[in-house]
Enzyme design. Structure first.
Site, PDB file in Angstrom:
ATOM      1  N   GLU A 171     -18.964  -8.887 -15.228  1.00 53.15           N
ATOM      2  CA  GLU A 171     -19.984  -9.254 -14.953  1.00 53.15           C
ATOM      3  C   GLU A 171     -20.340 -10.660 -14.689  1.00 53.15           C
ATOM      4  O   GLU A 171     -21.426 -10.925 -13.929  1.00 53.15           O
ATOM      5  CB  GLU A 171     -21.121  -8.424 -15.931  1.00 53.15           C
ATOM      6  CG  GLU A 171     -20.910  -6.857 -15.693  1.00 53.15           C
ATOM      7  CD  GLU A 171     -21.037  -6.335 -14.406  1.00 53.15           C
ATOM      8  OE1 GLU A 171     -21.815  -6.465 -13.469  1.00 53.15           O
ATOM      9  OE2 GLU A 171     -20.285  -5.403 -13.963  1.00 53.15           O
ATOM     10  N   TRP A 225     -19.493 -11.639 -11.501  1.00 52.54           N
ATOM     11  CA  TRP A 225     -20.792 -11.227 -10.448  1.00 52.54           C
ATOM     12  C   TRP A 225     -21.612 -12.444 -10.447  1.00 52.54           C
ATOM     13  O   TRP A 225     -22.172 -12.774  -9.394  1.00 52.54           O
ATOM     14  CB  TRP A 225     -20.963 -10.056 -10.845  1.00 52.54           C
ATOM     15  CG  TRP A 225     -20.540  -8.888 -10.053  1.00 52.54           C
ATOM     16  CD1 TRP A 225     -20.003  -7.885 -10.858  1.00 52.54           C
ATOM     17  CD2 TRP A 225     -20.426  -8.237  -8.700  1.00 52.54           C
ATOM     18  NE1 TRP A 225     -19.147  -6.848 -10.025  1.00 52.54           N
ATOM     19  CE2 TRP A 225     -19.637  -7.339  -8.603  1.00 52.54           C
ATOM     20  CE3 TRP A 225     -20.969  -8.882  -7.765  1.00 52.54           C
ATOM     21  CZ2 TRP A 225     -19.554  -6.529  -7.357  1.00 52.54           C
ATOM     22  CZ3 TRP A 225     -20.801  -8.378  -6.341  1.00 52.54           C
ATOM     23  CH2 TRP A 225     -19.924  -7.285  -6.427  1.00 52.54           C
ATOM     24  N   TRP A 266     -37.273  -0.984   9.781  1.00 57.90           N
ATOM     25  CA  TRP A 266     -37.870  -0.918   8.411  1.00 57.90           C
ATOM     26  C   TRP A 266     -39.337  -0.356   8.494  1.00 57.90           C
ATOM     27  O   TRP A 266     -39.923  -0.770   9.566  1.00 57.90           O
ATOM     28  CB  TRP A 266     -38.110  -2.218   7.888  1.00 57.90           C
ATOM     29  CG  TRP A 266     -36.791  -3.013   7.565  1.00 57.90           C
ATOM     30  CD1 TRP A 266     -36.408  -4.282   8.043  1.00 57.90           C
ATOM     31  CD2 TRP A 266     -35.826  -2.550   6.534  1.00 57.90           C
ATOM     32  NE1 TRP A 266     -35.136  -4.594   7.467  1.00 57.90           N
ATOM     33  CE2 TRP A 266     -34.631  -3.745   6.603  1.00 57.90           C
ATOM     34  CE3 TRP A 266     -35.433  -1.428   5.670  1.00 57.90           C
ATOM     35  CZ2 TRP A 266     -33.447  -3.586   5.909  1.00 57.90           C
ATOM     36  CZ3 TRP A 266     -34.291  -1.484   4.981  1.00 57.90           C
ATOM     37  CH2 TRP A 266     -33.204  -2.369   5.212  1.00 57.90           C
ATOM     38  N   ASN A 305     -29.101  -2.210 -15.460  1.00 52.33           N
ATOM     39  CA  ASN A 305     -28.526  -2.387 -14.021  1.00 52.33           C
ATOM     40  C   ASN A 305     -28.296  -1.263 -13.208  1.00 52.33           C
ATOM     41  O   ASN A 305     -28.572  -1.132 -12.127  1.00 52.33           O
ATOM     42  CB  ASN A 305     -27.209  -3.274 -14.184  1.00 52.33           C
ATOM     43  CG  ASN A 305     -26.674  -3.507 -12.953  1.00 52.33           C
ATOM     44  OD1 ASN A 305     -27.107  -4.223 -12.102  1.00 52.33           O
ATOM     45  ND2 ASN A 305     -25.347  -2.856 -12.866  1.00 52.33           N
ATOM     46  N   TRP A 313     -35.894  -4.498   2.333  1.00 51.53           N
ATOM     47  CA  TRP A 313     -35.395  -4.740   0.654  1.00 51.53           C
ATOM     48  C   TRP A 313     -36.299  -6.271   0.428  1.00 51.53           C
ATOM     49  O   TRP A 313     -36.161  -6.220  -0.825  1.00 51.53           O
ATOM     50  CB  TRP A 313     -33.969  -5.025   0.957  1.00 51.53           C
ATOM     51  CG  TRP A 313     -33.460  -6.002   1.905  1.00 51.53           C
ATOM     52  CD1 TRP A 313     -33.029  -5.610   3.396  1.00 51.53           C
ATOM     53  CD2 TRP A 313     -33.455  -7.469   1.891  1.00 51.53           C
ATOM     54  NE1 TRP A 313     -32.708  -6.947   3.910  1.00 51.53           N
ATOM     55  CE2 TRP A 313     -32.846  -8.053   3.081  1.00 51.53           C
ATOM     56  CE3 TRP A 313     -33.435  -8.319   0.715  1.00 51.53           C
ATOM     57  CZ2 TRP A 313     -32.446  -9.467   3.258  1.00 51.53           C
ATOM     58  CZ3 TRP A 313     -33.217  -9.605   0.906  1.00 51.53           C
ATOM     59  CH2 TRP A 313     -32.864 -10.362   2.222  1.00 51.53           C
ATOM     60  N   TRP A 330     -30.344  -6.642  -4.307  1.00 54.42           N
ATOM     61  CA  TRP A 330     -31.030  -6.111  -3.320  1.00 54.42           C
ATOM     62  C   TRP A 330     -30.234  -6.092  -1.864  1.00 54.42           C
ATOM     63  O   TRP A 330     -30.198  -4.906  -1.563  1.00 54.42           O
ATOM     64  CB  TRP A 330     -32.230  -6.755  -3.106  1.00 54.42           C
ATOM     65  CG  TRP A 330     -33.192  -6.304  -4.044  1.00 54.42           C
ATOM     66  CD1 TRP A 330     -33.751  -6.745  -5.016  1.00 54.42           C
ATOM     67  CD2 TRP A 330     -34.175  -5.348  -4.002  1.00 54.42           C
ATOM     68  NE1 TRP A 330     -34.675  -6.175  -5.534  1.00 54.42           N
ATOM     69  CE2 TRP A 330     -34.926  -5.111  -5.022  1.00 54.42           C
ATOM     70  CE3 TRP A 330     -34.131  -4.078  -2.838  1.00 54.42           C
ATOM     71  CZ2 TRP A 330     -35.712  -4.008  -5.360  1.00 54.42           C
ATOM     72  CZ3 TRP A 330     -35.207  -3.069  -3.197  1.00 54.42           C
ATOM     73  CH2 TRP A 330     -35.553  -3.033  -4.369  1.00 54.42           C
TER      74      TRP A 330
HETATM   75  C1  LIG Z   1     -31.454  -5.047  -7.152  1.00 57.38           C
HETATM   76  C2  LIG Z   1     -30.931  -5.794  -8.180  1.00 57.38           C
HETATM   77  C3  LIG Z   1     -31.729  -7.058  -8.773  1.00 57.38           C
HETATM   78  C4  LIG Z   1     -31.220  -7.585  -9.886  1.00 57.38           C
HETATM   79  N1  LIG Z   1     -31.820  -8.825 -10.147  1.00 57.38           N
HETATM   80  C5  LIG Z   1     -31.206  -9.649 -11.076  1.00 57.38           C
HETATM   81  C6  LIG Z   1     -31.912 -10.926 -11.436  1.00 57.38           C
HETATM   82  O1  LIG Z   1     -32.978 -11.206 -10.919  1.00 57.38           O
HETATM   83  N2  LIG Z   1     -31.671 -11.774 -12.484  1.00 57.38           N
HETATM   84  C7  LIG Z   1     -30.308 -11.174 -13.099  1.00 57.38           C
HETATM   85  O2  LIG Z   1     -29.824 -11.878 -14.140  1.00 57.38           O
HETATM   86  N3  LIG Z   1     -29.581 -10.052 -12.658  1.00 57.38           N
HETATM   87  C8  LIG Z   1     -29.964  -9.328 -11.696  1.00 57.38           C
HETATM   88  N4  LIG Z   1     -29.479  -8.384 -11.407  1.00 57.38           N
HETATM   89  C9  LIG Z   1     -28.051  -7.935 -12.249  1.00 57.38           C
HETATM   90  C10 LIG Z   1     -28.171  -6.825 -13.070  1.00 57.38           C
HETATM   91  O3  LIG Z   1     -28.905  -6.028 -13.098  1.00 57.38           O
HETATM   92  C11 LIG Z   1     -28.533  -7.859 -14.561  1.00 57.38           C
HETATM   93  O4  LIG Z   1     -28.056  -9.186 -14.845  1.00 57.38           O
HETATM   94  C12 LIG Z   1     -28.496  -7.028 -15.940  1.00 57.38           C
HETATM   95  O5  LIG Z   1     -29.141  -5.674 -15.759  1.00 57.38           O
HETATM   96  C13 LIG Z   1     -28.998  -7.707 -16.933  1.00 57.38           C
HETATM   97  O6  LIG Z   1     -28.755  -6.910 -18.210  1.00 57.38           O
HETATM   98  P1  LIG Z   1     -27.758  -7.561 -19.221  1.00 57.38           P
HETATM   99  O7  LIG Z   1     -28.000  -8.972 -19.427  1.00 57.38           O
HETATM  100  O8  LIG Z   1     -27.796  -6.445 -20.215  1.00 57.38           O
HETATM  101  O9  LIG Z   1     -26.244  -7.395 -18.638  1.00 57.38           O
HETATM  102  P2  LIG Z   1     -24.908  -7.247 -19.098  1.00 57.38           P
HETATM  103  O10 LIG Z   1     -24.542  -6.033 -18.526  1.00 57.38           O
HETATM  104  O11 LIG Z   1     -24.618  -7.407 -20.384  1.00 57.38           O
HETATM  105  O12 LIG Z   1     -24.113  -8.302 -18.115  1.00 57.38           O
HETATM  106  C14 LIG Z   1     -23.977  -9.634 -18.555  1.00 57.38           C
HETATM  107  C15 LIG Z   1     -24.526 -10.818 -17.795  1.00 57.38           C
HETATM  108  O13 LIG Z   1     -23.778 -10.900 -16.585  1.00 57.38           O
HETATM  109  C16 LIG Z   1     -24.795 -11.126 -15.358  1.00 57.38           C
HETATM  110  N5  LIG Z   1     -24.908  -9.889 -14.761  1.00 57.38           N
HETATM  111  C17 LIG Z   1     -24.434  -8.595 -14.921  1.00 57.38           C
HETATM  112  N6  LIG Z   1     -24.606  -7.829 -13.826  1.00 57.38           N
HETATM  113  C18 LIG Z   1     -24.764  -8.718 -12.966  1.00 57.38           C
HETATM  114  C19 LIG Z   1     -24.919  -8.370 -11.391  1.00 57.38           C
HETATM  115  N7  LIG Z   1     -24.683  -7.294 -11.050  1.00 57.38           N
HETATM  116  N8  LIG Z   1     -25.082  -9.669 -10.627  1.00 57.38           N
HETATM  117  C20 LIG Z   1     -25.232 -10.717 -11.335  1.00 57.38           C
HETATM  118  N9  LIG Z   1     -25.279 -11.006 -12.622  1.00 57.38           N
HETATM  119  C21 LIG Z   1     -25.021 -10.086 -13.326  1.00 57.38           C
HETATM  120  C22 LIG Z   1     -26.042 -11.326 -16.200  1.00 57.38           C
HETATM  121  O14 LIG Z   1     -26.380 -12.720 -16.601  1.00 57.38           O
HETATM  122  C23 LIG Z   1     -26.143 -10.314 -17.409  1.00 57.38           C
HETATM  123  O15 LIG Z   1     -26.889 -10.924 -18.589  1.00 57.38           O
HETATM  124  C24 LIG Z   1     -29.841  -7.356 -10.239  1.00 57.38           C
HETATM  125  C25 LIG Z   1     -28.994  -6.197 -10.045  1.00 57.38           C
HETATM  126  C26 LIG Z   1     -29.751  -5.332  -8.911  1.00 57.38           C
HETATM  127  C27 LIG Z   1     -28.999  -4.141  -8.536  1.00 57.38           C
END
Ligand SMILES: Cc1cc2nc3c(=O)[nH]c(=O)nc-3n(C[C@H](O)[C@H](O)[C@H](O)COP(=O)(O)OP(=O)(O)OC[C@H]3O[C@@H](n4cnc5c(N)ncnc54)[C@H](O)[C@@H]3O)c2cc1C
Length: 478
Positions: free
Chosen positions: A279, A282, A311, A346, A364, A387
């Site tokens: 993650e 990602w 859209w 997420n 979107w 998105w």
């Molecule tokens: C539509 C959509 C919008 C999102 N918008 C954002 C946003 O504005 N900011 C944001 O930080 N994340 C975003 N995410 C990614 C992800 O949902 C969040 O990072 C995550 O839910 C944060 O929770 P956590 O810290 O418990 O994540 P954990 O699961 O603990 O992951 C650890 C860290 O990895 C990073 N991470 C995890 N998943 C992703 C991912 N898919 N893409 C990029 N980084 C990731 C984050 O920095 C996160 O804190 C988005 C995902 C989707 C599907």
């Protein structure tokens, strides 16, 4: 040789590349620019701005212990930054300004303009790698382009990590006092209403809190991350995203904490650790995409042919989605979590994003913008990437014919309806079956809306829309 560290999304003293470099080079001052006009243009959420201010308060104290005064200046829009910083450098006889790199078209343009102005004054400008593990442009495909597919990007990252791990930096020692006093940090900035105390309480500010959360996740929950991460009723994820987005925590600190929990292994051993590091990658990937394919930060689809999707203009349906009134309990519970906490799980971000862009066939970009205006962890690269992935317009995007069904996702990821009951108390009395689809049960609550669409029809509509597209390959990198 006075140094100025211009802080942006790097609000910490530990493991901060630009701060460490500045303090090694000479007496250092710190600066943060208040730019409400720019923040508004970028749709930064009021709760995120509040989080910055609260973290600046903590940071001012931490910097104070190093005898580094934190100054605040106002540059309403970033086009004022060269003038404001140039003046400050003249007044304080600064020789070098240091920053940690930020990515995105406007951020790069701003930094180039500041560097040019400073060069004319004979002041140096140094940008450091800090927000990422790898420099954008250093993880490339065989043909020399930026990756468009995450798994290929990750493979190269693994190879690089096997070669050498990005090291943690030591916190600088305190410098001699400069005889300058830092500025008071405002409690609010006009245009950004402070959030409810209940929201603030969920996200305490400061590096110590960020470190405490990271330690507790790495020691107690990371091993179960792989199993727990998709169940929104459980605290299965780290909830560190707000701290990472504001730079209260660095990705290096996260990587090292995860490795420590897994005897130094990042691609074997604990499946939870491996999955969590994926993650973090990602996060890394989407920021590299932002640099490699700048169109994504200019409101354009990564896959240009998807710009032709028909859209729907449906403001009432958009409002129902925004307010959690779709009649699909898990979608509505997720949107209420977002509105109340500034954060969403997420799995639910993917689900609600697909619901808007596919089931409702609403652009979107409307969802991306709404998210940005609410999220405490709002981050252009991750939000745009998430998105566009969900809408099947982006890199690595989910195939257009794959749509999450909100009812089956609900039964699978919130089987006892615990998450739904928490956010939709009006449904709390329903049994574990009816809670996923109250309209189907005998006792549909009067105060909960009926489903706003027929899932079969909405599925057919979006499939037809995608099939009607001219089939053009995505453009390559610049
Ligand atoms: C539509 C959509 C919008 C999102 N918008 C954002 C946003 O504005 N900011 C944001 O930080 N994340 C975003 N995410 C990614 C992800 O949902 C969040 O990072 C995550 O839910 C944060 O929770 P956590 O810290 O418990 O994540 P954990 O699961 O603990 O992951 C650890 C860290 O990895 C990073 N991470 C995890 N998943 C992703 C991912 N898919 N893409 C990029 N980084 C990731 C984050 O920095 C996160 O804190 C988005 C995902 C989707 C599907």
């Amino acid at each position: 040789m006075r140094q100025l560290i211009w802080l942006r999304s790097d609000l910490r003293v530990q493991d901060n590349s630009a701060l460490a470099a500045a303090m090694a080079a000479g007496p250092t001052l710190a600066l943060f620019l208040l730019s409400p006009g720019q923040w508004q243009a970028h749709d930064d959420a009021p709760c995120k701005v509040d989080f910055w201010l609260r973290n600046l308060g903590e940071l001012a104290r931490a910097l104070g212990q190093l005898n580094v005064p934190l100054l605040l200046r106002r540059a309403d829009r970033w086009d004022a930054a060269p003038r404001v910083i140039g003046e400050l450098c003249r007044q304080l006889r600064i020789t070098t300004v240091r920053v940690n790199e930020e990515y995105g078209v406007n951020e790069s343009h701003r930094d180039r303009a500041v560097a040019q102005t400073l060069a004319c004054q004979g002041v140096g400008f140094h940008a450091h790698l800090d927000q990422l593990l790898f420099q954008p442009g250093s993880v490339l495909s065989h043909s020399g382009g930026y990756f468009q597919v995450y798994s290929q990007f990750r493979k190269v990252c693994y190879r690089r990590l096997h070669g050498s791990l990005p090291a943690l930096l030591q916190q600088p020692a305190a410098q001699a006092p400069l005889g300058l006093v830092g500025d008071a940090i405002p409690r609010a900035v006009s245009g950004f209403a402070p959030p409810a105390e209940s929201l603030r309480a969920l996200w305490p500010a400061g590096e110590q809190e960020a470190q405490r959360r990271l330690r507790s996740f790495a020691e107690q929950r990371i091993d179960a991350y792989q199993q727990d991460r998709d169940f929104p009723a459980q605290p299965g994820t780290s909830q560190l995203s707000a701290y990472l987005a504001a730079g209260v925590l660095s990705p290096r600190q996260c990587l090292h904490a995860a490795l420590q929990a897994n005897r130094g292994e990042f691609d074997s051993g604990s499946s939870g650790v491996v999955s969590w590091i994926n993650e973090l990658l990602w996060r890394e990937f989407y920021k590299h995409v932002l640099v490699g394919y700048p169109r994504v930060s200019m409101h354009r689809a990564f896959r240009p042919h998807t710009e032709a999707l028909p859209w729907r203009h449906a403001p009432d349906e958009l409002a129902a989605w925004q307010q959690g009134r779709t009649g699909f309990p898990l979608i509505d519970a997720a949107m209420r979590q977002l509105l109340a906490t500034g954060w969403m799980h997420n799995r639910l971000r993917m689900l609600v994003a697909m619901f808007l862009s596919k089931h409702l066939l609403i652009d979107w970009r409307a969802g991306e913008r709404f998210f940005m205006r609410q999220l405490i962890d709002g981050d252009l690269a991750a939000n745009n990437g998430g998105w566009q992935w969900s809408a099947s317009t982006g890199t690595d995007a989910v195939p257009y014919f794959r749509l999450f069904n909100p009812l089956s996702q609900s039964r699978r990821f919130d089987p006892e309806g615990r998450f739904i009951r928490h956010w939709l108390p009006e449904l709390a009395g329903l049994d574990d079956k009816a809670i996923h689809n109250p309209a189907d049960g005998l006792f549909a609550p009067a105060d909960y809306p009926r489903p706003m669409l027929d899932l079969g029809q909405s599925r057919a509509r979006v499939l037809a829309a995608f099939r009607g597209l001219p089939c053009t390959a995505p453009e390559g990198g610049p």
